[in-house]
Design an enzyme around this catalytic site. Structure first.
Site, PDB file in Angstrom:
ATOM      1  N   TYR A 171       0.824  -1.204   0.000  1.00 57.13           N
ATOM      2  CA  TYR A 171       0.000   0.000   0.000  1.00 57.13           C
ATOM      3  C   TYR A 171       0.862   1.259   0.000  1.00 57.13           C
ATOM      4  O   TYR A 171       0.479   2.283  -0.543  1.00 57.13           O
ATOM      5  CB  TYR A 171      -0.909   0.023   1.238  1.00 57.13           C
ATOM      6  CG  TYR A 171      -2.212  -0.715   1.069  1.00 57.13           C
ATOM      7  CD1 TYR A 171      -2.229  -2.086   0.883  1.00 57.13           C
ATOM      8  CD2 TYR A 171      -3.416  -0.035   1.120  1.00 57.13           C
ATOM      9  CE1 TYR A 171      -3.430  -2.759   0.750  1.00 57.13           C
ATOM     10  CE2 TYR A 171      -4.618  -0.695   0.980  1.00 57.13           C
ATOM     11  CZ  TYR A 171      -4.629  -2.058   0.791  1.00 57.13           C
ATOM     12  OH  TYR A 171      -5.806  -2.717   0.657  1.00 57.13           O
TER      13      TYR A 171
ATOM     14  N   LYS B  96       3.402 -15.527   2.980  1.00 56.90           N
ATOM     15  CA  LYS B  96       3.654 -16.264   1.742  1.00 56.90           C
ATOM     16  C   LYS B  96       5.167 -16.457   1.688  1.00 56.90           C
ATOM     17  O   LYS B  96       5.853 -16.020   0.752  1.00 56.90           O
ATOM     18  CB  LYS B  96       3.113 -15.438   0.553  1.00 56.90           C
ATOM     19  CG  LYS B  96       3.160 -16.147  -0.783  1.00 56.90           C
ATOM     20  CD  LYS B  96       2.090 -17.210  -0.959  1.00 56.90           C
ATOM     21  CE  LYS B  96       2.276 -17.932  -2.284  1.00 56.90           C
ATOM     22  NZ  LYS B  96       1.429 -19.132  -2.413  1.00 56.90           N
TER      23      LYS B  96
ATOM     24  N   ASP C 274      -2.586 -18.436   0.803  1.00 56.29           N
ATOM     25  CA  ASP C 274      -3.523 -19.167  -0.066  1.00 56.29           C
ATOM     26  C   ASP C 274      -4.223 -20.270   0.736  1.00 56.29           C
ATOM     27  O   ASP C 274      -5.438 -20.457   0.651  1.00 56.29           O
ATOM     28  CB  ASP C 274      -2.824 -19.723  -1.313  1.00 56.29           C
ATOM     29  CG  ASP C 274      -1.466 -20.343  -1.039  1.00 56.29           C
ATOM     30  OD1 ASP C 274      -0.992 -20.303   0.110  1.00 56.29           O
ATOM     31  OD2 ASP C 274      -0.867 -20.888  -1.989  1.00 56.29           O
TER      32      ASP C 274
ATOM     33  N   ASP D 189      -6.250  -7.170   4.032  1.00 59.35           N
ATOM     34  CA  ASP D 189      -7.361  -6.534   3.318  1.00 59.35           C
ATOM     35  C   ASP D 189      -8.241  -7.604   2.681  1.00 59.35           C
ATOM     36  O   ASP D 189      -9.459  -7.622   2.833  1.00 59.35           O
ATOM     37  CB  ASP D 189      -6.801  -5.586   2.245  1.00 59.35           C
ATOM     38  CG  ASP D 189      -7.906  -4.960   1.422  1.00 59.35           C
ATOM     39  OD1 ASP D 189      -8.880  -4.483   2.025  1.00 59.35           O
ATOM     40  OD2 ASP D 189      -7.806  -4.967   0.184  1.00 59.35           O
TER      41      ASP D 189
ATOM     42  N   ASP E  14     -12.196  -9.307   3.971  1.00 58.68           N
ATOM     43  CA  ASP E  14     -13.416  -9.290   3.152  1.00 58.68           C
ATOM     44  C   ASP E  14     -13.989 -10.701   3.088  1.00 58.68           C
ATOM     45  O   ASP E  14     -15.192 -10.911   3.196  1.00 58.68           O
ATOM     46  CB  ASP E  14     -13.129  -8.806   1.722  1.00 58.68           C
ATOM     47  CG  ASP E  14     -13.476  -7.337   1.535  1.00 58.68           C
ATOM     48  OD1 ASP E  14     -13.272  -6.574   2.494  1.00 58.68           O
ATOM     49  OD2 ASP E  14     -13.943  -6.962   0.443  1.00 58.68           O
TER      50      ASP E  14
END
Ligand code: IPM
Ligand code: MN
Length: 353
Positions: free
Chosen positions: A142, A187, A219, A243, A247
């Site tokens: 970001y 990751k 993942d 983020d 969701d």
């Protein structure tokens, strides 16, 4: 207690839900004898339109001098469909987080028994799912160096030891206060930044021997979150992964309109729903105000007002139980309530708890 609250309604459904959050806080102030003042500021597309800046200096000053910020949502389709626009509403939210040093975003995922049938997941998976996502909020892609050329572009996912340590500390402390289980999501099989996270987390885990720390690739975590949400207790992860995962997590409960969050760090804390500005619903009185109202509960709890926060939560649960619900979670054939009606019901209810 005296609380000076900056209110940033923003765009889309923001102003409607903001009004309800403020109404509930006013009701709490009355019921428990706290003096709360509310001052509104501009942000997002609304601010771009009136002063050309999504987080104007006046708004920054208002936030910096407040005890807390009650934030709603920013975003407008006008900008989503114009990738070349040089100012975007979302930049206002990012500027606020960065300038206030809000590096930790706390997103609790709680489910309500009376809503399990609203979830797209099987009831037995949803029942009792209860975890907290701690999302790093001022680093990573970001805010890393970016380049946007005609035929080539990049974002840099940069993290420093200091940034990683301070967010992991929040994660370990949360896990200690809850059931003692922390999942660090990364990751590390691919990303150097993730390997830094993992190395530091492994070092720090020794200082929290009472916390069971496990590591999961993002993942895999995204799959596990809907396959077995009950596995998680506290999840800590970097900005972008957080983020996306939150969701996803918000769907478990049955409506994105139910999830609150707190952003904390160095400056004034900000309390905001996880959902966005839902421009298509703006002005229609259909948006669920509960995420905003629960964000207000988190605000109260942040200041140690535990009974006050509990009163808000109890009133919210009562509204759901009484089927005083916005359309997206209304039972079939049930009476549909609007944003204002749900908010007013909850505000009235807290006075009698
Ligand atoms: C969120 C939002 C923001 C983010 C946007 C609006 C900038 O999606 O708070 O999750 O990506 O952080
Ligand atoms: Mn998001």
């Amino acid at each position: 207690m005296k609380l000076n609250i900056a209110v940033l309604p923003g765009d889309g459904i923001g102003p409607e839900i903001s009004e309800q959050g403020v109404a509930v806080l006013r009701a709490i102030g009355e019921r428990f004898g706290h003096e709360m003042t509310f001052t509104s500021g501009l942000c997002g597309a609304t601010a771009i339109e009136s002063v050309g800046d999504p987080f104007p200096e006046d708004t920054y000053r208002l936030c910096a001098s407040a005890d807390a910020v009650l934030f709603s949502a920013v975003g407008d389709p006008k900008y989503d469909n114009a990738p070349s626009a040089s100012v975007r509403p979302e930049q206002g939210l990012l500027a606020m987080r960065k300038r206030l040093g809000l590096y930790a975003n706390i997103r609790p995922i709680e489910t309500y028994d009376c809503l399990v049938d609203r979830s797209p997941l099987k009831t037995e998976l949803v029942r009792g799912a209860d975890f907290v996502c701690i999302r790093e909020l001022t680093g990573g892609m970001y805010f890393g160096e970016k380049y946007e050329g005609e035929d080539r572009a990049y974002d840099t996912n940069v993290y420093t030891r200091e940034e990683v340590e301070r967010i992991l500390r929040v994660g370990f402390e949360y896990a200690r206060r809850r059931s003692g289980h922390l999942t660090v999501v990364d990751k590390a099989n691919i990303l150097a930044s993730s390997r830094l996270w993992r190395r530091i987390a492994q070092e720090m885990a020794a200082q929290w021997p009472d916390v069971r720390t496990d590591f999961m690739f993002v993942d895999n975590a995204s799959m596990r979150m809907i396959q077995e949400p009950g596995f998680f207790d506290v999840v800590v992860t970097e900005n972008t992964f957080g983020d996306i995962l939150t969701d996803e997590a918000s769907c478990i409960t049955g409506s994105m309109g139910l999830l609150p969050s707190a952003s904390i760090g160095e400056g004034t804390p900000v309390f905001e729903p996880v959902h966005g500005s839902w421009p298509q619903a703006a002005g229609k009185n259909i948006a669920n105000p509960i995420a905003q109202i629960l964000s207000a509960a988190m605000l109260l709890e942040h200041f140690g007002l535990v009974a006050e926060g509990a009163a808000v939560r109890e009133a919210v649960a009562a509204s759901l139980k009484a089927n005083v619900r916005t359309p997206e979670i209304q039972v079939e054939g049930g009476q549909v309530y609007g944003t204002r009606e749900v908010g007013a019901w909850i505000a009235e209810k807290v006075k009698s708890i």
